[in-house]
Design a protein around this motif. Structure first.
Motif, mmCIF file in Angstrom:
data_model
loop_
_atom_site.group_PDB
_atom_site.id
_atom_site.type_symbol
_atom_site.label_atom_id
_atom_site.label_comp_id
_atom_site.label_asym_id
_atom_site.label_seq_id
_atom_site.Cartn_x
_atom_site.Cartn_y
_atom_site.Cartn_z
ATOM 1 N N LEU A 25 0.915 -0.940 -0.041
ATOM 2 C CA LEU A 25 -0.002 -0.030 -0.006
ATOM 3 C C LEU A 25 0.760 1.263 -0.058
ATOM 4 O O LEU A 25 0.539 2.271 -0.771
ATOM 5 N N LEU A 26 1.713 1.109 0.809
ATOM 6 C CA LEU A 26 2.879 2.249 0.942
ATOM 7 C C LEU A 26 3.458 2.691 -0.614
ATOM 8 O O LEU A 26 3.263 3.954 -1.080
ATOM 9 N N GLU A 27 3.803 1.478 -1.270
ATOM 10 C CA GLU A 27 4.349 1.606 -2.350
ATOM 11 C C GLU A 27 3.113 2.407 -3.369
ATOM 12 O O GLU A 27 3.635 3.365 -4.195
ATOM 13 N N LEU A 28 2.107 1.661 -3.514
ATOM 14 C CA LEU A 28 1.229 2.069 -4.291
ATOM 15 C C LEU A 28 0.768 3.553 -4.155
ATOM 16 O O LEU A 28 0.686 4.584 -5.116
ATOM 17 N N SER A 29 0.535 3.990 -2.874
ATOM 18 C CA SER A 29 0.241 5.262 -2.583
ATOM 19 C C SER A 29 1.319 6.305 -3.004
ATOM 20 O O SER A 29 1.198 7.441 -3.547
ATOM 21 N N SER A 30 2.636 5.707 -2.850
ATOM 22 C CA SER A 30 3.770 6.534 -3.324
ATOM 23 C C SER A 30 3.894 6.901 -4.738
ATOM 24 O O SER A 30 4.193 7.831 -5.265
ATOM 25 N N LEU A 31 3.512 5.584 -5.550
ATOM 26 C CA LEU A 31 3.367 5.688 -6.932
ATOM 27 C C LEU A 31 2.453 6.558 -7.554
ATOM 28 O O LEU A 31 2.403 7.608 -8.478
ATOM 29 N N PHE A 32 1.365 6.708 -6.695
ATOM 30 C CA PHE A 32 0.272 7.735 -6.692
ATOM 31 C C PHE A 32 0.464 9.085 -6.694
ATOM 32 O O PHE A 32 0.173 9.693 -7.557
ATOM 33 N N GLU A 33 1.207 9.258 -5.677
ATOM 34 C CA GLU A 33 1.725 10.470 -5.238
ATOM 35 C C GLU A 33 2.584 11.155 -6.350
ATOM 36 O O GLU A 33 2.323 12.163 -6.872
ATOM 37 N N ILE A 34 3.469 10.074 -6.827
ATOM 38 C CA ILE A 34 4.504 10.297 -7.908
ATOM 39 C C ILE A 34 3.842 10.924 -9.068
ATOM 40 O O ILE A 34 3.950 11.834 -9.953
ATOM 41 N N SER A 35 2.751 10.034 -9.454
ATOM 42 C CA SER A 35 2.080 9.970 -10.711
ATOM 43 C C SER A 35 1.407 11.600 -10.637
ATOM 44 O O SER A 35 1.581 12.213 -11.787
ATOM 45 N N ARG A 36 0.839 11.974 -9.544
ATOM 46 C CA ARG A 36 0.354 13.140 -9.468
ATOM 47 C C ARG A 36 1.238 14.443 -9.545
ATOM 48 O O ARG A 36 0.979 15.247 -10.384
ATOM 49 N N PRO A 55 12.314 7.836 -5.204
ATOM 50 C CA PRO A 55 13.002 6.635 -4.692
ATOM 51 C C PRO A 55 14.269 6.588 -3.722
ATOM 52 O O PRO A 55 14.517 6.034 -3.204
ATOM 53 N N MET A 56 14.865 7.875 -3.997
ATOM 54 C CA MET A 56 16.127 7.975 -3.177
ATOM 55 C C MET A 56 15.576 7.971 -1.640
ATOM 56 O O MET A 56 16.352 7.237 -0.881
ATOM 57 N N GLY A 57 14.743 9.065 -1.397
ATOM 58 C CA GLY A 57 14.211 8.870 -0.201
ATOM 59 C C GLY A 57 13.413 7.752 0.336
ATOM 60 O O GLY A 57 13.685 6.878 1.370
ATOM 61 N N ARG A 58 12.965 7.049 -0.538
ATOM 62 C CA ARG A 58 11.847 5.782 -0.092
ATOM 63 C C ARG A 58 12.986 4.540 -0.112
ATOM 64 O O ARG A 58 12.665 3.738 1.118
ATOM 65 N N LEU A 59 13.802 4.547 -0.909
ATOM 66 C CA LEU A 59 14.699 3.357 -0.789
ATOM 67 C C LEU A 59 16.034 3.487 -0.185
ATOM 68 O O LEU A 59 16.940 2.544 -0.096
ATOM 69 N N GLU A 154 13.254 -7.774 -5.362
ATOM 70 C CA GLU A 154 12.540 -7.774 -6.490
ATOM 71 C C GLU A 154 11.393 -6.549 -6.550
ATOM 72 O O GLU A 154 10.926 -5.976 -7.481
ATOM 73 N N ALA A 155 10.705 -6.296 -5.233
ATOM 74 C CA ALA A 155 9.548 -5.467 -5.211
ATOM 75 C C ALA A 155 10.214 -3.950 -5.515
ATOM 76 O O ALA A 155 9.529 -2.974 -6.091
ATOM 77 N N GLU A 156 11.185 -3.888 -4.937
ATOM 78 C CA GLU A 156 11.842 -2.396 -5.083
ATOM 79 C C GLU A 156 12.437 -2.189 -6.541
ATOM 80 O O GLU A 156 12.149 -1.081 -7.108
ATOM 81 N N LEU A 157 12.879 -3.216 -7.347
ATOM 82 C CA LEU A 157 13.041 -3.002 -8.563
ATOM 83 C C LEU A 157 11.752 -2.977 -9.320
ATOM 84 O O LEU A 157 11.702 -1.996 -10.240
ATOM 85 N N ASN A 158 10.537 -3.591 -9.071
ATOM 86 C CA ASN A 158 9.275 -3.063 -9.657
ATOM 87 C C ASN A 158 8.858 -1.959 -9.312
ATOM 88 O O ASN A 158 8.218 -1.002 -10.397
ATOM 89 N N PHE A 159 9.236 -1.454 -8.290
ATOM 90 C CA PHE A 159 8.777 -0.012 -7.833
ATOM 91 C C PHE A 159 9.497 1.134 -8.704
ATOM 92 O O PHE A 159 8.777 2.199 -9.365
ATOM 93 N N LEU A 160 10.792 0.719 -8.829
ATOM 94 C CA LEU A 160 11.596 1.620 -9.663
ATOM 95 C C LEU A 160 11.141 1.658 -11.288
ATOM 96 O O LEU A 160 10.837 2.828 -11.678
ATOM 97 N N THR A 161 10.692 0.393 -11.750
ATOM 98 C CA THR A 161 10.254 0.474 -12.902
ATOM 99 C C THR A 161 8.829 1.193 -13.078
ATOM 100 O O THR A 161 8.699 1.767 -14.017
ATOM 101 N N SER A 162 8.089 0.922 -12.039
ATOM 102 C CA SER A 162 6.812 1.547 -12.213
ATOM 103 C C SER A 162 6.940 2.814 -12.226
ATOM 104 O O SER A 162 6.370 3.741 -13.003
#
Lengths: 592, 120
Positions: A25-36, A55-59, A154-162
Motif C-alpha cells: 500500500l505504501l508503494e502504491l500510494s507513493s506511486l500515486f503521489e508520484i504520478s500526481r 525513490p532515493m528517499g523511499r529506498l 524484486e519489489a523495489e526493482l518493480n517500484f523503480l520500473t513503475s
C-alpha cells in the motif's frame, strides 16, 4: 499522500498478511503521489528532480542520475549525490537494455570501453531504469546501492520500473513542451528579424543621406546581434577605401588594412573571419577582433564591407545570423545606391539649371539687332554649345561715323564664363564711348580682367573700330584667332597686331593697326569653336577649310554668308555634338 | 504627441532616463543624443526606466550596445527597470538579459548601484 494510505489501510484492516499489504500500500500510494506530482508539472527539471528524489528517499539510496538521449548523445540532466555533476556532461549513446537492469550484468562487449560505463562505474551506479514512451527510449535513471548495503529486492526493482513508466510520460510531455518552446522562440526570433528588416527598409527609404543610412544600419545590427564593435568600409572606385563609420576598433586597423583592402572587397558573401582564404587578411582581421565580414552588394558591385566584432552576449554567429545580416546589409546597399543616384540626378539638375542661367545671360548679352550703315553690312552669329562656352561678340555704334566690333572667348564654361563675359561687355561699353586710343582701352580691359579673375581665367579678345566715312579700320588683337581680310577673291591678310590675351599679365602693352577697307572687302572674325569643330573621326575644320568656305560663299550678302559658313561647319562635323560655341562676326564693305 | 521622448532625472550619482513611446530606427538618434550627453558629463551610472516604453526595435537596442563598453570601462553600468513584458520579450530574444541587469522597480535598480558603491 497519507490520506490514500490511511484509506487503504482502513479498508484492509485485519487482513492476515497485514505487513506485506502495508508495504504494498505504501508503494502504491507513493506511486500515486508520484504520478500526481509528475503530471502536475511540465517543467523538465522539476519532473526529473522528483523522479530521482522520491525513490532515493523511499529506498534510501544516496546517488542518482538521470540521462536523456538528445541527438545521439546521452546528457546528464539531473544528478544527486554525485560530485562530477557538471551539467554539460554528455556521452555518446550506447545501446542499453529496454528494461530495468543491473549495471554489473551488462554484456561487457557492448559496454566495456564506453565513457558512459566508465562514468557509471566510477560513481558506483548500480541499477539502470529506462524511460520508455511510445516505444522510444527517452533516457535512463541510474541509482547507486542502498545505504544499508542490502541488494534491491524484486519489489523495489518493480517500484523503480513503475516509477520510470509513470515518469516517462511526464518526461515525454515536458520534452515536447521544451521543443515547442524552442520552436516558438525560433519563430519569435524570425519575427523579430523580419521586423528589423522591415523597419530598416522603412528607415532607409525615408532618408537619402549616406551617413544616416549607415547609422540606421549599424544601430540595427548592434541591437539585433549585441555588438559593440562594428565598422563600415566603403569601396570607392579610383580612390582609397573610406571608413564611413566605426565603433570600437582601433583606427590603426584600417590603416593596416589598406594594402589588402582589395581582397576584402572581393569576398563574395558573409564570411566568418577564420574562413577567409587570404592569410594576411585573415590574420589582420582576427588580430583586430573582427568576427564576421559582410560585403555590401548592389547590382553585382561591392559598395563596401561591414566588419563586425564578436557578440557581447558571447553567442557565436550562426548561419541564420549571417543570412539575416546579409539581407539587412544588402538592403542598406540598395539604399546607398539610391542615395548616390539621387545625388547624381540632383547634381545633373543643378548643372542643367546653371546652364540655363548661363544661356540666358549669354543670349541677353549678344546683340540681337545690328546697325544699318550705308555701304556696309555688319552682322554676328552665335551658336551656343550645350555647355555654353563663353563666346562673346558685340557691335556698338559709338557715334555717327564709328562702329566698334568685338569678339572674344572667355575661358571656362557655363555661369562663371557668362559672368566674366558680362563683366567684359559692360566695361567695354563704358570705355568705348570715351575718346581713348584702342590700345588703352584694351590695356584697361586687360587690367580689369586680371584683377577680377583667378590666374587661370583669361579672355581672347579682338576689338576693332570702323570709321564708315574714311573706311579706316583700327584694331587690337589680344590673343584672339586671327580675323581674315578677304579681298579680291582671296585671303589678303590676317589681323595679328595687338598683344597678349586679357587677364594674364597685369601691365600688358598692346599695339594697334589701321587698315582701309576697300569696296568688296570682307572682314571675318570668328572664335575657335568654328575652326575646332570636329567630325566623327575627331578631325578639325581648321583655318584652311574655313577660308575655303569663306571663298565659296563670298558672293552672298552678309547674314547669308555667315549662315552658309555655319552650315558648312555643321555639315563637316556631321552632327557630332560640339563642345564649344560657334561665333562669327563679319563686316562687308559693299562693292561700288 | 511625440513618437518618442526621453526625460532625465539625476538622483545623486545615478541618472535615471525615462523612456516613453517608440524607440526605433527613426527615434534612435534622439536617444543616442541623450546618452552622449551623459558621457560628456562623465555620468556613467544609468538606470533606464522603461515603464512607459511601448516598443523597442533592434535599432533602439543597438544604442545600448554602442555605449555599454564606454560606461563599464568607467566603472558604471546601464541597468534596466520596469520593462513591460512585450518589450522584455524582444530583449530576451536577442540575449540582452545575459549582458544587462533588469529590475522590477526603479528603486531596486537604484539600490543596486548603492550596493556596488558600498562594496568599493
Amino acid at each position: 499522500m497519507p490520506s490514500y494510505y490511511d484509506y487503504l489501510l482502513e479498508k484492509f484492516r485485519g487482513d492476515s498478511d497485514a505487513d506485506e499489504i502495508h508495504r504494498r500500500l505504501l508503494e502504491l500510494s507513493s506511486l500515486f503521489e508520484i504520478s500526481r506530482t509528475l503530471n502536475a508539472s511540465l517543467e523538465l527539471s522539476h519532473i526529473l528532480n522528483n523522479i530521482l528524489l522520491i525513490p532515493m528517499g523511499r529506498l534510501l539510496v544516496a546517488r542518482g542520475v538521470i540521462l536523456l538521449i538528445r541527438n545521439d548523445h546521452c546528457r546528464v540532466e539531473t544528478a544527486k549525490g554525485i560530485r562530477e555533476t557538471r551539467h554539460s556532461l554528455t556521452f555518446p549513446a550506447v545501446s542499453l537494455p529496454d528494461r530495468t537492469f543491473a549495471v554489473s550484468q551488462l554484456h561487457p562487449l557492448d559496454t566495456s570501453s564506453s565513457p558512459l560505463m566508465d562514468f557509471l562505474k566510477r560513481n558506483r551506479l548500480q541499477i539502470g531504469v529506462p524511460f520508455i514512451s511510445q516505444n522510444r527510449i527517452l533516457g535512463y535513471a541510474f541509482f547507486g546501492g542502498k545505504l544499508s548495503g542490502q541488494p534491491f529486492s524484486e519489489a523495489e526493482l518493480n517500484f523503480l520500473t513503475s516509477l520510470a513508466n509513470i515518469g516517462a510520460t511526464a518526461i515525454h510531455n515536458a520534452l515536447q513542451l521544451e521543443e515547442i518552446r524552442q520552436v516558438n522562440r525560433e519563430l519569435d526570433e524570425k519575427i523579430q528579424q523580419l521586423k528589423t528588416i522591415f523597419e530598416i527598409g522603412e528607415g532607409l527609404l525615408s532618408t537619402l543621406e549616406e551617413q544616416e543610412i549607415l547609422k540606421i544600419l549599424c544601430y540595427s545590427l548592434a541591437g539585433q546581434m549585441t555588438l559593440s564593435r562594428y565598422a563600415i568600409l566603403l569601396n570607392r572606385p579610383q580612390a582609397s577605401a573610406r571608413v564611413a563609420l566605426q565603433k570600437g576598433f582601433s583606427p590603426e586597423v584600417f590603416r593596416r588594412l589598406q594594402p589588402v583592402i582589395g581582397e576584402l572587397f572581393r569576398l563574395p558573401e558573409a564570411t566568418r573571419c577564420p574562413q577567409i582564404a587570404h592569410p594576411a587578411l585573415r590574420t589582420l582581421l582576427e588580430d583586430a577582433g573582427v568576427a564576421v565580414i559582410i560585403p555590401m552588394h548592389s547590382q553585382g558591385r561591392c559598395l563596401g564591407v561591414v566588419l563586425l566584432g564578436a557578440k557581447v552576449s558571447g553567442q557565436p554567429f550562426r548561419t541564420v545570423d549571417l543570412e539575416f545580416l546579409t539581407t539587412l546589409v544588402n538592403q542598406a546597399a540598395v539604399s546607398l545606391e539610391n542615395a548616390r543616384l539621387f545625388r547624381e540626378a540632383l547634381e545633373k539638375q543643378r548643372i542643367e539649371e546653371e546652364l540655363n542661367v548661363a544661356r540666358t545671360i549669354q543670349t541677353r548679352l549678344l546683340p540681337k539687332q545690328f546697325p544699318r550703315i550705308a555701304g556696309y553690312q555688319i552682322f554676328g552669329r552665335n551658336l551656343p554649345s550645350r555647355q555654353v562656352g563663353g563666346d562673346y561678340f558685340d557691335v556698338i555704334q559709338i557715334n555717327r561715323e564709328q562702329i566698334a566690333v568685338a569678339i572674344g572667348d572667355v575661358t571656362g564654361k557655363s555661369v562663371p564664363a557668362a559672368l566674366l563675359m558680362a563683366n567684359l561687355q559692360s566695361a567695354l561699353r563704358i570705355m568705348i564711348g570715351e575718346t581713348l586710343p584702342l590700345t588703352h582701352i584694351v590695356a584697361r580691359l586687360n587690367r580689369l580682367i586680371y584683377q577680377n579673375t583667378e590666374a587661370d581665367k583669361f579672355i581672347t579678345f579682338f576689338l576693332g573700330v570702323l570709321n564708315t566715312r574714311s573706311h579706316a579700320f583700327t584694331y587690337v588683337n589680344a590673343g584672339h584667332n586671327y580675323p581674315i581680310l578677304y579681298r579680291e577673291g582671296r585671303v589678303d591678310r590676317h589681323l595679328q597686331v595687338g598683344g597678349i590675351i586679357l587677364g594674364v599679365l597685369e601691365d600688358a602693352v598692346y599695339e594697334q593697326e589701321t587698315l582701309v577697307l576697300q569696296p568688296g572687302d570682307i572682314l571675318l572674325a570668328y572664335t575657335d569653336g568654328v575652326t575646332e569643330a570636329t567630325d566623327a573621326a575627331g578631325k578639325e575644320v581648321g583655318e584652311t577649310l574655313l577660308e575655303t568656305f569663306l571663298k565659296k560663299h563670298a558672293a552672298l550678302a552678309l547674314p547669308a554668308l555667315l549662315d552658309a559658313i555655319i552650315q558648312e561647319v555643321q555639315q563637316f562635323s556631321g552632327g557630332v555634338h560640339q563642345q564649344d560655341d560657334i561665333t562669327l562676326i563679319g563686316i562687308k564693305r559693299l562693292p561700288r | 504627441m511625440e513618437k518618442f521622448s526621453v526625460t532625465r532625472t539625476d538622483e545623486g550619482d545615478v541618472t535615471v532616463l525615462n523612456l516613453q513611446g517608440f524607440l526605433d530606427a527613426h527615434t534612435a538618434q534622439k536617444f543616442e543624443q541623450a546618452l552622449k550627453a551623459l558621457m560628456n558629463e562623465h555620468r556613467y551610472a544609468i538606470v533606464v526606466d522603461m515603464s512607459q516604453l511601448d516598443y523597442i526595435s533592434s535599432a533602439g537596442m543597438g544604442i545600448f550596445m554602442g555605449f555599454i563598453e564606454e560606461v563599464r570601462e568607467n566603472r558604471g553600468d546601464i541597468k534596466f527597470c520596469c520593462v513591460n513584458p512585450r518589450v522584455f520579450k524582444v530583449f530576451d530574444l536577442l540575449g540582452f538579459p545575459n549582458i544587462f541587469e533588469f529590475y522590477a522597480s526603479r528603486s531596486e535598480a537604484l539600490g543596486q548601484f548603492q550596493k556596488t558603491r558600498d562594496n568599493l
